[in-house]
Write a protein that holds these residues in place. Structure first.
Motif, PDB file in Angstrom:
ATOM      1  N   GLN A   1      -9.658  -0.636 -11.353  1.00 11.44           N
ATOM      2  CA  GLN A   1      -8.220  -0.563 -11.587  1.00 11.44           C
ATOM      3  C   GLN A   1      -7.851  -1.123 -12.964  1.00 11.44           C
ATOM      4  O   GLN A   1      -6.899  -0.653 -13.601  1.00 11.44           O
ATOM      5  CB  GLN A   1      -7.452  -1.327 -10.496  1.00 11.44           C
ATOM      6  CG  GLN A   1      -7.702  -0.847  -9.087  1.00 11.44           C
ATOM      7  CD  GLN A   1      -7.614   0.644  -8.918  1.00 11.44           C
ATOM      8  OE1 GLN A   1      -6.588   1.257  -9.207  1.00 11.44           O
ATOM      9  NE2 GLN A   1      -8.697   1.242  -8.429  1.00 11.44           N
TER      10      GLN A   1
ATOM     11  N   PHE B   1      -2.635  -1.528  -6.481  1.00  9.22           N
ATOM     12  CA  PHE B   1      -3.934  -1.362  -5.839  1.00  9.22           C
ATOM     13  C   PHE B   1      -4.907  -2.460  -6.265  1.00  9.22           C
ATOM     14  O   PHE B   1      -5.778  -2.852  -5.484  1.00  9.22           O
ATOM     15  CB  PHE B   1      -4.503   0.022  -6.142  1.00  9.22           C
ATOM     16  CG  PHE B   1      -4.067   1.067  -5.149  1.00  9.22           C
ATOM     17  CD1 PHE B   1      -2.772   1.086  -4.671  1.00  9.22           C
ATOM     18  CD2 PHE B   1      -4.937   2.036  -4.705  1.00  9.22           C
ATOM     19  CE1 PHE B   1      -2.349   2.042  -3.755  1.00  9.22           C
ATOM     20  CE2 PHE B   1      -4.540   3.001  -3.777  1.00  9.22           C
ATOM     21  CZ  PHE B   1      -3.236   3.000  -3.303  1.00  9.22           C
TER      22      PHE B   1
ATOM     23  N   GLU C   1       0.833  -1.204   0.000  1.00  7.82           N
ATOM     24  CA  GLU C   1       0.000   0.000   0.000  1.00  7.82           C
ATOM     25  C   GLU C   1       0.866   1.251   0.000  1.00  7.82           C
ATOM     26  O   GLU C   1       0.552   2.235  -0.684  1.00  7.82           O
ATOM     27  CB  GLU C   1      -0.934   0.014   1.208  1.00  7.82           C
ATOM     28  CG  GLU C   1      -1.888   1.201   1.204  1.00  7.82           C
ATOM     29  CD  GLU C   1      -2.819   1.241   2.389  1.00  7.82           C
ATOM     30  OE1 GLU C   1      -3.601   2.201   2.496  1.00  7.82           O
ATOM     31  OE2 GLU C   1      -2.773   0.297   3.215  1.00  7.82           O
TER      32      GLU C   1
END
Length: 239
Positions: A74, A58, A26
């Motif tokens: 995404q 992500f 992250e």
């Protein structure tokens, strides 16, 4: 492969109740995202490289935490980054840069606004059914290629209207960015402000802080691109 595991914690951030465990994946994805937006505001084509890193990492995160709608978004962003890289680097026969920073014309603004409003309204009233169907498609597809996963229990969307606004406008803003329209930054500002409030309300303070930073970058991007658009208009008037 531990790098891609969200449970591989880089640092504990003392924010909110109990703090927030920031994983390596992250942290890396967030830094890549911030660099992507900053470089885009500077009209640097390498922003798309960091954009691809951001959305790829992500996507892995959203898959692990079973947010399949965000996972699918995404995938769209990945394709949009590829197209944006191509569009920004393309030149015409005279070796002139084909895309210049500019505003949408009034007709284009009306079309974009109408499509956005329609999509937001449709998604707001059907978001749970739509995301449920999308999640089922993703689960079946992943099961088909050997992943041992089951369909998650999906709770009703906490903020169906605002979630729809953020999703639709994110797609619109990304498309406008690939075509170098100034309006993309104005839309990102709206998205980021909504995100700050929503994530703060939900207690995800680290993400709320991230979107405060993104709002500042978007404001600077809008300032720079508005100046560039004025320069483009002046050039066209001279010609």
């Amino acid at each position: 492969m531990d790098f891609f595991n969200i449970n591989n914690i880089l640092v504990h951030i003392p924010l909110g109740t109990g703090g927030y465990d920031l994983s390596y994946i992250e942290a890396t994805g967030t830094i890549a995202g911030l660099l992507c937006i900053w470089l885009a505001s500077q009209e640097k084509i390498i922003n798309y490289l960091f954009g691809l890193i951001n959305v790829s990492l992500f996507a892995v995160i959203f898959f692990q935490i079973q947010l399949y709608a965000s996972f699918i978004l995404q995938i769209f962003f990945f394709a949009a980054n590829i197209y944006g890289w191509y569009a920004w680097s393309r030149v015409n026969d005279q070796k002139q840069i084909e895309l210049k920073i500019r505003w949408l014309n009034p007709k284009q603004m009306i079309i974009v606004a109408a499509i956005s409003i329609f999509a937001i309204l449709v998604m707001s009233f059907n978001i749970d059914q739509l995301f449920g169907y999308m999640a089922k498609v993703v689960v079946v597809a992943l099961q088909g290629v050997g992943f041992n996963i089951t369909m998650p229990d999906l709770l009703p969307d906490a903020f169906p209207f605002w979630d729809s606004v953020m999703t639709v406008l994110s797609i619109v803003a990304m498309i406008l960015m690939t075509r170098k329209h100034v309006e993309n930054w104005l839309i990102w500002i709206i998205i980021n402000v909504i995100s700050v409030v929503i994530y703060y309300h939900q207690g995800v303070l680290a993400m709320s802080l991230q979107y405060i930073i993104l709002t500042g970058i978007a404001l600077n991007g809008a300032r720079l691109w508005i100046k560039a658009a004025e320069h483009t208009d002046n050039e066209q008037n001279v010609n």
